[in-house]
Design an enzyme around this catalytic site. Structure first.
Site, PDB file in Angstrom:
ATOM      1  CE1 TYR A  48      -3.729   2.648   0.536  1.00  0.00           C
ATOM      2  CE2 TYR A  48      -2.379   3.216   2.496  1.00  0.00           C
ATOM      3  CZ  TYR A  48      -3.454   3.346   1.349  1.00  0.00           C
ATOM      4  OH  TYR A  48      -4.304   4.542   1.616  1.00  0.00           O
ATOM      5  CG  ASP A  89      -4.195   8.331  -0.247  1.00  0.00           C
ATOM      6  OD1 ASP A  89      -5.343   8.555  -0.922  1.00  0.00           O
ATOM      7  OD2 ASP A  89      -4.112   8.765   1.222  1.00  0.00           O
ATOM      8  CD  GLU A 118      -9.626  11.241   0.752  1.00  0.00           C
ATOM      9  OE1 GLU A 118      -9.660  12.096   1.607  1.00  0.00           O
ATOM     10  OE2 GLU A 118      -8.854  10.227   0.728  1.00  0.00           O
ATOM     11  CB  CYS A 126      -5.607  12.676   8.660  1.00  0.00           C
ATOM     12  SG  CYS A 126      -5.502  10.931   9.366  1.00  0.00           S
TER      13      CYS A 126
END
Length: 305
Positions: A48, A89, A118, A126
């Protein structure tokens, strides 16, 4: 030697195959290409690449200050050093829907296996901090649709992350998750779940692979792999753990250096030179060098002739 011999398309195919099997996949976060090699050597399923870690490595807070170019460059550096699939991400996609499509193609070109996008308002925060805001459902859906439409390799994983649980509660998170999956998301990342029961509720709501974020000092408990498997989680990430452990150890070593003037007492905590050389395949480079440059000049005639 040098970079991975497993092509990006093959890594993506393997990731899709593993996800389809229903196995739980473990993806520790790699703070560097060397970290990715270490993760692979320990037998994990994937790597990741955390936006928070990239930001921190640049000395920046995780509030959307990094650019697509910076994130893609670090993603490429990491993914080309491991045979494992990599998920990165993508924050909020680095712009409007057209930018999201470009983000997907940039990550494909960088060799990554998948990404998550997102539904926070930009600048983001965060996922385990208070004070987050999320976009409306229509905007969140457009981001996912743009990502799916921009994709060229059908095996590149488009994962939707939703942060709405911390803002409007679990029911809102379930509704948002369904909308994002209907928009074409291949997988779901419900952020900051408070309990295993909440993960189970999300699992019951959508029929796509689900990711759990196990991050220290956050909103969620530090659930074990077995606990998460039991409630239907398919991927577990530990995004910042190796960075935190490394920085904690470095801080303590610097304190020792200030106090003692040497690091003799820390030798047993260090990676040995031999282990580092094994990890980076130092001998492979030496063999390559010898094979290429191992020659001599044959003199056909004497100097007198």
């Amino acid at each position: 030697m040098l970079y991975s011999n497993v092509l990006a398309a093959e890594k993506r195919r393997i990731l899709r195959e593993r996800l389809a099997s229903g196995d739980l996949l473990r993806f520790p976060g790699a703070p560097s290409p060397l970290g990715a090699r270490l993760i692979e050597s320990k037998g994990f399923d994937g790597v990741y690449i955390s936006g928070a870690v990239i930001s921190a490595d640049l000395g920046l807070p995780d509030i959307g200050l990094t650019t697509l170019t910076e994130v893609a460059a670090r993603g490429q550096q990491i993914t080309r050093m491991t045979d494992l699939p990599t998920i990165i991400d993508a924050d909020t996609g680095f712009g409007e829907p057209m930018n999201v499509a470009r983000t997907v193609q940039t990550f494909e070109d960088a060799g990554l296996s998948g990404m998550h996008i997102e539904d926070q308002v930009n600048p983001k925060r965060c996922g385990h901090l208070d004070g987050k805001s999320v976009v409306d459902a229509d905007t969140a859906v457009k981001r996912v649709r743009a990502a799916v439409d921009g994709r060229r390799d059908p095996n590149f994983l488009i994962m939707a992350r939703t942060d709405i649980r911390a803002v409007d509660g679990l029911d809102a998170a379930i509704d948002r998750a369904k909308a994002l999956v209907d928009a074409g998301a291949d997988a779901l990342f419900p952020e900051a779940m408070r309990s295993l029961e909440e993960f189970a509720a999300m699992r019951a709501a959508v029929d796509v692979p689900m990711l759990a974020n196990v991050t220290e000092f956050g909103k969620s408990e530090l659930f074990s792999v077995d606990q998460l498997r039991d409630v239907g989680v398919n991927i577990v990430v530990w995004p910042v753990s190796l960075l935190r452990i490394g920085m904690g150890a470095a801080s303590r070593a610097l304190d020792t250096l200030v106090e003692d003037g040497h690091l003799t007492s820390k030798l047993d905590e260090m990676q040995h030179r031999a282990d580092l050389y094994d990890l980076i395949d130092y001998q492979g480079y030496s063999r390559f060098d010898q094979n290429v440059f191992d020659f001599h000049v044959r003199r056909e005639h004497s100097e007198a002739s």
